[in-house]
Design a protein around this motif. Structure first.
Motif, PDB file in Angstrom:
ATOM      1  N   TRP A   1       0.839  -1.209   0.000  1.00  0.00           N
ATOM      2  CA  TRP A   1       0.000   0.000   0.000  1.00  0.00           C
ATOM      3  C   TRP A   1       0.871   1.254   0.000  1.00  0.00           C
ATOM      4  O   TRP A   1       2.032   1.223   0.412  1.00  0.00           O
ATOM      5  N   LEU A   2       0.282   2.353  -0.442  1.00  0.00           N
ATOM      6  CA  LEU A   2       0.934   3.665  -0.422  1.00  0.00           C
ATOM      7  C   LEU A   2      -0.157   4.726  -0.384  1.00  0.00           C
ATOM      8  O   LEU A   2      -1.151   4.624  -1.103  1.00  0.00           O
ATOM      9  N   ARG A   3       0.018   5.727   0.455  1.00  0.00           N
ATOM     10  CA  ARG A   3      -0.917   6.846   0.530  1.00  0.00           C
ATOM     11  C   ARG A   3      -0.153   8.171   0.461  1.00  0.00           C
ATOM     12  O   ARG A   3       0.984   8.266   0.928  1.00  0.00           O
ATOM     13  N   THR A   4      -0.812   9.187  -0.108  1.00  0.00           N
ATOM     14  CA  THR A   4      -0.225  10.526  -0.182  1.00  0.00           C
ATOM     15  C   THR A   4      -1.218  11.545   0.357  1.00  0.00           C
ATOM     16  O   THR A   4      -2.431  11.365   0.282  1.00  0.00           O
ATOM     17  N   LEU A   5      -0.652  12.616   0.900  1.00  0.00           N
ATOM     18  CA  LEU A   5      -1.454  13.717   1.439  1.00  0.00           C
ATOM     19  C   LEU A   5      -0.754  15.025   1.087  1.00  0.00           C
ATOM     20  O   LEU A   5       0.468  15.144   1.256  1.00  0.00           O
ATOM     21  N   ARG A   6      -1.529  15.992   0.608  1.00  0.00           N
ATOM     22  CA  ARG A   6      -0.997  17.331   0.355  1.00  0.00           C
ATOM     23  C   ARG A   6      -1.934  18.335   0.996  1.00  0.00           C
ATOM     24  O   ARG A   6      -3.146  18.311   0.760  1.00  0.00           O
ATOM     25  N   MET A   7      -1.378  19.209   1.834  1.00  0.00           N
ATOM     26  CA  MET A   7      -2.143  20.248   2.509  1.00  0.00           C
ATOM     27  C   MET A   7      -1.524  21.591   2.168  1.00  0.00           C
ATOM     28  O   MET A   7      -0.304  21.774   2.300  1.00  0.00           O
ATOM     29  N   GLU A   8      -2.337  22.541   1.738  1.00  0.00           N
ATOM     30  CA  GLU A   8      -1.873  23.884   1.410  1.00  0.00           C
ATOM     31  C   GLU A   8      -2.801  24.910   2.035  1.00  0.00           C
ATOM     32  O   GLU A   8      -4.022  24.773   1.946  1.00  0.00           O
ATOM     33  N   ARG A   9      -2.216  25.932   2.672  1.00  0.00           N
ATOM     34  CA  ARG A   9      -3.014  26.981   3.303  1.00  0.00           C
ATOM     35  C   ARG A   9      -2.774  28.295   2.572  1.00  0.00           C
ATOM     36  O   ARG A   9      -1.640  28.734   2.407  1.00  0.00           O
ATOM     37  N   ALA A  10      -3.872  28.908   2.139  1.00  0.00           N
ATOM     38  CA  ALA A  10      -3.792  30.204   1.460  1.00  0.00           C
ATOM     39  C   ALA A  10      -5.053  30.980   1.775  1.00  0.00           C
ATOM     40  O   ALA A  10      -6.147  30.408   1.815  1.00  0.00           O
ATOM     41  N   ALA A  11      -4.900  32.267   2.040  1.00  0.00           N
ATOM     42  CA  ALA A  11      -6.032  33.154   2.349  1.00  0.00           C
ATOM     43  C   ALA A  11      -6.877  32.589   3.487  1.00  0.00           C
ATOM     44  O   ALA A  11      -8.100  32.702   3.491  1.00  0.00           O
ATOM     45  N   GLY A  12      -6.194  31.962   4.461  1.00  0.00           N
ATOM     46  CA  GLY A  12      -6.886  31.485   5.651  1.00  0.00           C
ATOM     47  C   GLY A  12      -7.651  30.189   5.485  1.00  0.00           C
ATOM     48  O   GLY A  12      -8.368  29.775   6.404  1.00  0.00           O
ATOM     49  N   ARG A  13      -7.477  29.511   4.340  1.00  0.00           N
ATOM     50  CA  ARG A  13      -8.197  28.258   4.122  1.00  0.00           C
ATOM     51  C   ARG A  13      -7.222  27.163   3.713  1.00  0.00           C
ATOM     52  O   ARG A  13      -6.223  27.424   3.026  1.00  0.00           O
ATOM     53  N   TRP A  14      -7.521  25.947   4.139  1.00  0.00           N
ATOM     54  CA  TRP A  14      -6.704  24.790   3.798  1.00  0.00           C
ATOM     55  C   TRP A  14      -7.326  24.041   2.620  1.00  0.00           C
ATOM     56  O   TRP A  14      -8.536  23.836   2.571  1.00  0.00           O
ATOM     57  N   ARG A  15      -6.480  23.635   1.696  1.00  0.00           N
ATOM     58  CA  ARG A  15      -6.882  22.732   0.619  1.00  0.00           C
ATOM     59  C   ARG A  15      -6.176  21.410   0.873  1.00  0.00           C
ATOM     60  O   ARG A  15      -4.960  21.376   1.069  1.00  0.00           O
ATOM     61  N   VAL A  16      -6.932  20.318   0.883  1.00  0.00           N
ATOM     62  CA  VAL A  16      -6.398  19.003   1.228  1.00  0.00           C
ATOM     63  C   VAL A  16      -6.702  18.037   0.098  1.00  0.00           C
ATOM     64  O   VAL A  16      -7.863  17.873  -0.297  1.00  0.00           O
ATOM     65  N   THR A  17      -5.655  17.385  -0.440  1.00  0.00           N
ATOM     66  CA  THR A  17      -5.838  16.381  -1.483  1.00  0.00           C
ATOM     67  C   THR A  17      -5.100  15.105  -1.078  1.00  0.00           C
ATOM     68  O   THR A  17      -4.077  15.165  -0.383  1.00  0.00           O
ATOM     69  N   THR A  18      -5.615  13.970  -1.513  1.00  0.00           N
ATOM     70  CA  THR A  18      -5.047  12.677  -1.121  1.00  0.00           C
ATOM     71  C   THR A  18      -4.972  11.744  -2.321  1.00  0.00           C
ATOM     72  O   THR A  18      -5.613  11.962  -3.347  1.00  0.00           O
ATOM     73  N   GLY A  19      -4.188  10.679  -2.161  1.00  0.00           N
ATOM     74  CA  GLY A  19      -4.110   9.624  -3.152  1.00  0.00           C
ATOM     75  C   GLY A  19      -3.851   8.305  -2.450  1.00  0.00           C
ATOM     76  O   GLY A  19      -3.327   8.278  -1.326  1.00  0.00           O
ATOM     77  N   GLU A  20      -4.230   7.207  -3.094  1.00  0.00           N
ATOM     78  CA  GLU A  20      -4.038   5.893  -2.472  1.00  0.00           C
ATOM     79  C   GLU A  20      -3.774   4.842  -3.534  1.00  0.00           C
ATOM     80  O   GLU A  20      -4.402   4.833  -4.591  1.00  0.00           O
ATOM     81  N   GLN A  21      -2.824   3.963  -3.237  1.00  0.00           N
ATOM     82  CA  GLN A  21      -2.565   2.780  -4.057  1.00  0.00           C
ATOM     83  C   GLN A  21      -2.510   1.576  -3.127  1.00  0.00           C
ATOM     84  O   GLN A  21      -2.074   1.690  -1.978  1.00  0.00           O
TER      85      GLN A  21
END
Length: 201
Positions: free
Chosen positions: A69-89
């Motif tokens: 298995w493998l998982r990824t997470l990306r978190m970015e904060r801009a203008a006071g808000r978080w954007r969260v994206t993920t992936g999974e294999q």
């Protein structure tokens, strides 16, 4: 890839494992790290962390990987808000029954979050200490924050309340829900001893 001028390593004291990070902390923090552990199945993770000049987290990318298995997470904060994206294999559930999904269903729950806290990572405990200047604060200084707690190996993201209380002798009492630990730090705020978890190598 940028060469980072400093390096730290922590040895896990509760299980087989450790964390190694290279970093640049001259204007905020840029850190790249690798950790591995055998506490919830055997896994490794690699991360890339950026803060602004005030040490508030702005971007965090992490990959967790184990057998099958493998998982990824990306978190970015801009203008006071978080954007969260993920992936999974692969299939983490086969190795760790009941493992939650990566990320968070409602990123707006992270509205008050300025710090990321990677599960069992001494490096990320330094983020609020440096951001709030607790390594230079008088004993008795107490601050409560909300952090994004990133679980390993699932990479689920949970908003959690955390309290940091400055003690005598370069120590900070950390509390979150029913958990308490007295963390030892150096004069820059880096964790040198986390009881029953890790020690600076």
């Amino acid at each position: 890839m940028t060469v980072l001028p400093r390096a730290f390593a922590w040895q896990r004291t509760d299980t087989t494992g450790g964390e190694f990070a290279t970093l640049d902390d001259r204007r905020g923090l840029h850190a790249r790290g690798t950790a591995f552990a055998a506490d919830r199945g055997l896994y490794t993770c690699r991360y890339d962390l950026h803060t602004d000049e005030g040490w508030a987290s702005t971007r965090f990318e992490v990959t967790a990987e184990g057998g099958g298995w493998l998982r990824t997470l990306r978190m970015e904060r801009a203008a006071g808000r978080w954007r969260v994206t993920t992936g999974e294999q692969g299939d983490l559930e086969r190795v760790l029954r009941g493992a939650p999904f990566a990320g968070i269903e409602e990123p707006d729950r992270l509205h008050n979050v300025l710090d990321v806290d990677l599960y069992n990572s001494p490096l990320t405990n330094t983020l609020p200490i440096r951001r709030l200047g607790l390594h230079r604060a008088a004993p008795g200084t107490t601050v409560t924050i909300e952090a994004a707690w990133i679980l390993l190996p699932s990479l689920a993201v949970l908003p959690v309340e955390q309290t940091y209380e400055v003690l005598e002798g370069r120590r900070v009492r950390y509390r979150s829900e029913n958990f308490t630990a007295v963390i030892e730090i150096d004069d820059e705020g880096w964790v040198t001893e986390y009881p029953d978890l890790a020690t600076l190598a």
